[in-house]
Write a protein that holds these residues in place. Structure first.
Motif, PDB file in Angstrom:
ATOM      1  N   ILE A   1      -9.025  -5.382  -4.311  1.00 43.28           N
ATOM      2  CA  ILE A   1      -7.780  -5.243  -3.560  1.00 43.28           C
ATOM      3  C   ILE A   1      -7.069  -6.583  -3.471  1.00 43.28           C
ATOM      4  N   MET A   2      -7.819  -7.655  -3.237  1.00 46.66           N
ATOM      5  CA  MET A   2      -7.224  -8.985  -3.133  1.00 46.66           C
ATOM      6  C   MET A   2      -6.561  -9.388  -4.450  1.00 46.66           C
ATOM      7  N   GLN A   3      -7.196  -9.047  -5.556  1.00 46.60           N
ATOM      8  CA  GLN A   3      -6.658  -9.437  -6.858  1.00 46.60           C
ATOM      9  C   GLN A   3      -5.453  -8.588  -7.259  1.00 46.60           C
ATOM     10  N   SER A   4      -5.534  -7.282  -7.008  1.00 50.64           N
ATOM     11  CA  SER A   4      -4.432  -6.402  -7.399  1.00 50.64           C
ATOM     12  C   SER A   4      -3.288  -6.411  -6.392  1.00 50.64           C
ATOM     13  N   LYS A   5      -3.595  -6.845  -5.156  1.00 51.66           N
ATOM     14  CA  LYS A   5      -2.608  -6.894  -4.074  1.00 51.66           C
ATOM     15  C   LYS A   5      -1.987  -5.529  -3.812  1.00 51.66           C
ATOM     16  N   ARG A   6      -2.808  -4.489  -3.899  1.00 56.58           N
ATOM     17  CA  ARG A   6      -2.308  -3.163  -3.598  1.00 56.58           C
ATOM     18  C   ARG A   6      -3.431  -2.249  -3.122  1.00 56.58           C
ATOM     19  N   MET A   7      -3.044  -1.209  -2.383  1.00 56.71           N
ATOM     20  CA  MET A   7      -3.964  -0.185  -1.917  1.00 56.71           C
ATOM     21  C   MET A   7      -3.346   1.187  -2.209  1.00 56.71           C
ATOM     22  N   ARG A   8      -4.186   2.110  -2.566  1.00 54.86           N
ATOM     23  CA  ARG A   8      -3.775   3.504  -2.685  1.00 54.86           C
ATOM     24  C   ARG A   8      -4.782   4.322  -1.886  1.00 54.86           C
ATOM     25  N   VAL A   9      -4.318   4.998  -0.853  1.00 56.10           N
ATOM     26  CA  VAL A   9      -5.217   5.686   0.069  1.00 56.10           C
ATOM     27  C   VAL A   9      -4.874   7.170   0.119  1.00 56.10           C
ATOM     28  N   PHE A  10      -5.873   8.015  -0.121  1.00 55.85           N
ATOM     29  CA  PHE A  10      -5.721   9.460  -0.018  1.00 55.85           C
ATOM     30  C   PHE A  10      -6.187   9.895   1.375  1.00 55.85           C
ATOM     31  N   LEU A  11      -5.325  10.597   2.107  1.00 53.03           N
ATOM     32  CA  LEU A  11      -5.699  11.109   3.421  1.00 53.03           C
ATOM     33  C   LEU A  11      -5.790  12.631   3.372  1.00 53.03           C
ATOM     34  N   ILE A  12      -6.722  13.156   4.155  1.00 57.02           N
ATOM     35  CA  ILE A  12      -6.970  14.592   4.205  1.00 57.02           C
ATOM     36  C   ILE A  12      -6.453  15.156   5.522  1.00 57.02           C
TER      37      ILE A  12
ATOM     38  N   GLY B   1       0.807  -1.209   0.000  1.00 59.42           N
ATOM     39  CA  GLY B   1       0.000   0.000   0.000  1.00 59.42           C
ATOM     40  C   GLY B   1       0.838   1.256   0.000  1.00 59.42           C
ATOM     41  N   LYS B   2       0.167   2.357  -0.305  1.00 60.32           N
ATOM     42  CA  LYS B   2       0.837   3.659  -0.289  1.00 60.32           C
ATOM     43  C   LYS B   2      -0.152   4.727   0.141  1.00 60.32           C
ATOM     44  N   ILE B   3       0.304   5.588   1.052  1.00 58.80           N
ATOM     45  CA  ILE B   3      -0.486   6.719   1.507  1.00 58.80           C
ATOM     46  C   ILE B   3      -0.123   7.934   0.657  1.00 58.80           C
ATOM     47  N   ILE B   4      -1.135   8.622   0.153  1.00 62.05           N
ATOM     48  CA  ILE B   4      -0.909   9.817  -0.652  1.00 62.05           C
ATOM     49  C   ILE B   4      -1.552  11.003   0.052  1.00 62.05           C
TER      50      ILE B   4
ATOM     51  N   MET C   1     -16.177   0.549  -6.436  1.00 59.06           N
ATOM     52  CA  MET C   1     -15.011   0.558  -5.572  1.00 59.06           C
ATOM     53  C   MET C   1     -13.855  -0.143  -6.255  1.00 59.06           C
ATOM     54  N   VAL C   2     -12.718   0.521  -6.389  1.00 60.42           N
ATOM     55  CA  VAL C   2     -11.522  -0.056  -6.993  1.00 60.42           C
ATOM     56  C   VAL C   2     -10.333   0.256  -6.105  1.00 60.42           C
ATOM     57  N   ASN C   3      -9.647  -0.810  -5.637  1.00 58.69           N
ATOM     58  CA  ASN C   3      -8.486  -0.639  -4.772  1.00 58.69           C
ATOM     59  C   ASN C   3      -8.798   0.249  -3.558  1.00 58.69           C
ATOM     60  N   GLY C   4     -10.005   0.073  -3.017  1.00 61.61           N
ATOM     61  CA  GLY C   4     -10.374   0.816  -1.823  1.00 61.61           C
ATOM     62  C   GLY C   4     -10.905   2.212  -2.069  1.00 61.61           C
ATOM     63  N   LEU C   5     -11.028   2.616  -3.323  1.00 60.71           N
ATOM     64  CA  LEU C   5     -11.515   3.958  -3.629  1.00 60.71           C
ATOM     65  C   LEU C   5     -12.876   3.897  -4.298  1.00 60.71           C
ATOM     66  N   ASN C   6     -13.761   4.814  -3.936  1.00 59.37           N
ATOM     67  CA  ASN C   6     -15.010   4.956  -4.652  1.00 59.37           C
ATOM     68  C   ASN C   6     -14.709   5.811  -5.874  1.00 59.37           C
ATOM     69  N   ILE C   7     -14.631   5.173  -7.038  1.00 60.22           N
ATOM     70  CA  ILE C   7     -14.160   5.829  -8.242  1.00 60.22           C
ATOM     71  C   ILE C   7     -15.043   7.015  -8.639  1.00 60.22           C
ATOM     72  N   VAL C   8     -16.361   6.856  -8.538  1.00 58.72           N
ATOM     73  CA  VAL C   8     -17.262   7.948  -8.913  1.00 58.72           C
ATOM     74  C   VAL C   8     -16.960   9.194  -8.093  1.00 58.72           C
ATOM     75  N   ASN C   9     -16.801   9.016  -6.786  1.00 62.37           N
ATOM     76  CA  ASN C   9     -16.559  10.169  -5.925  1.00 62.37           C
ATOM     77  C   ASN C   9     -15.164  10.746  -6.108  1.00 62.37           C
ATOM     78  N   VAL C  10     -14.192   9.893  -6.407  1.00 61.49           N
ATOM     79  CA  VAL C  10     -12.846  10.392  -6.688  1.00 61.49           C
ATOM     80  C   VAL C  10     -12.857  11.255  -7.941  1.00 61.49           C
TER      81      VAL C  10
ATOM     82  N   PHE D   1       3.671   0.782   2.806  1.00 56.77           N
ATOM     83  CA  PHE D   1       3.507  -0.228   3.844  1.00 56.77           C
ATOM     84  C   PHE D   1       3.103  -1.555   3.208  1.00 56.77           C
ATOM     85  N   THR D   2       3.288  -2.623   3.952  1.00 62.23           N
ATOM     86  CA  THR D   2       2.843  -3.955   3.545  1.00 62.23           C
ATOM     87  C   THR D   2       2.090  -4.570   4.716  1.00 62.23           C
ATOM     88  N   ILE D   3       0.895  -5.089   4.435  1.00 64.72           N
ATOM     89  CA  ILE D   3       0.072  -5.651   5.508  1.00 64.72           C
ATOM     90  C   ILE D   3      -0.687  -6.860   4.991  1.00 64.72           C
ATOM     91  N   GLU D   4      -0.915  -7.825   5.860  1.00 62.67           N
ATOM     92  CA  GLU D   4      -1.685  -9.006   5.491  1.00 62.67           C
ATOM     93  C   GLU D   4      -3.171  -8.713   5.658  1.00 62.67           C
TER      94      GLU D   4
END
Length: 270
Positions: A87-98, A28-31, A167-176, A59-62
């Motif tokens: 997320i399980m298939q891509s094995k990655r997360m991208r998270v935007f924090l405010i 994963g990666k925090i942006i 939802m793709v990789n933890g993100l709601n694409i429409v709202n993004v 980060f890497t997490i199980e």
């Protein structure tokens, strides 16, 4: 009886082992808009295990399907996400924090009805908390007040919303798209009035987040993001109605097609 008990214990042990084995490591990666991405806590509440991000926000997490992941840092708003098949298939997360702006609730002071005793008046006065700071990318018109819920507030079906197919990789694409891409692309339109695109307040343009999304999802080099935006909008067949709410998925299809053309054109030049 002993044999039955033994079989039961073995069955329970096998079930627990199989559930644990279904967890996989996800990168994963925090942006964030700034540079402070070190030591952000990433905690899997389903497995009671957590990690912290490195200096690059990585980060890497199980995780397992439907695990609840919490992201916590003093300087950012709390954020939770549910692990999906994507997320399980891509094995990655991208998270935007405010960024979190810590402030006290505002107090409405009236000319009457006060006792004069400060603790008593503070405990009884009605307060409200308009979140004027940036909200998570799930709310349109984020410049409007969001008042604290009261007994008359309606119930929102967040469970259905969180399991949306967008939802793709933890993100709601429409709202993004609504919060990141539409303001960014609208701001680059020169003749807004002619093509029917509204003016965009500077405060609503999250250039860093929007460019990161384009880089990460369409493989556009960082130094060519501006060029790519112009390439999309300079197309004589570009439909500016795609910059309206309600056409988020169609707009993403356009960006996907144009990104392939853009990358191919530049590879041919090279």
């Amino acid at each position: 009886m002993k044999k039955l008990l033994l079989l039961f214990l073995l069955s329970v042990s096998f079930t627990m082992t199989s559930q644990i084995s279904k967890r996989i490591k996800v990168d994963g990666k925090i942006i964030v808009e700034g540079q402070d991405v070190d030591a952000i806590t990433v905690f899997n509440t389903s497995s009671n295990k957590g990690v912290i991000t490195n200096v690059n926000g990585e980060f890497t997490i199980e995780v397992g399907l439907n695990d609840l992941i919490e992201f916590r840092a003093l300087q950012y708003q709390n954020f939770d996400l549910r692990v999906t098949e994507a997320i399980m298939q891509s094995k990655r997360m991208r998270v935007f924090l405010i960024e979190e702006i810590n402030k006290l609730d505002e107090i409405l002071v009236l000319t009457k009805g006060l006792s004069g005793d400060l603790p008593t008046d503070v405990s009884t006065v009605k307060t409200f908390n308009p979140k004027l700071d940036a909200l998570y990318f799930g709310i349109k018109k984020s410049d409007e007040y969001e008042f604290t819920d009261d007994p008359r507030s309606g119930i929102e079906n967040e469970v259905m919303h969180s399991q949306s197919t967008t939802m793709v990789n933890g993100l709601n694409i429409v709202n993004v798209v609504d919060q990141l891409l539409l303001p960014l692309f609208r701001s680059k339109v020169e003749n807004k009035k002619t093509v029917g695109v509204p003016d965009v307040p500077v405060s609503s343009i999250k250039y860093y987040f929007g460019s990161e999304f384009i880089i990460d999802n369409f493989n556009i080099p960082a130094h060519r993001v501006e060029e790519f935006i112009r390439f999309v909008q300079d197309d004589v067949d570009f439909d500016y109605t795609h910059l309206n709410y309600g056409k988020e998925l169609e707009f993403l299809e356009v960006l996907n097609t144009k990104s392939k053309e853009f990358l191919k054109m530049n590879s041919d030049k090279d």
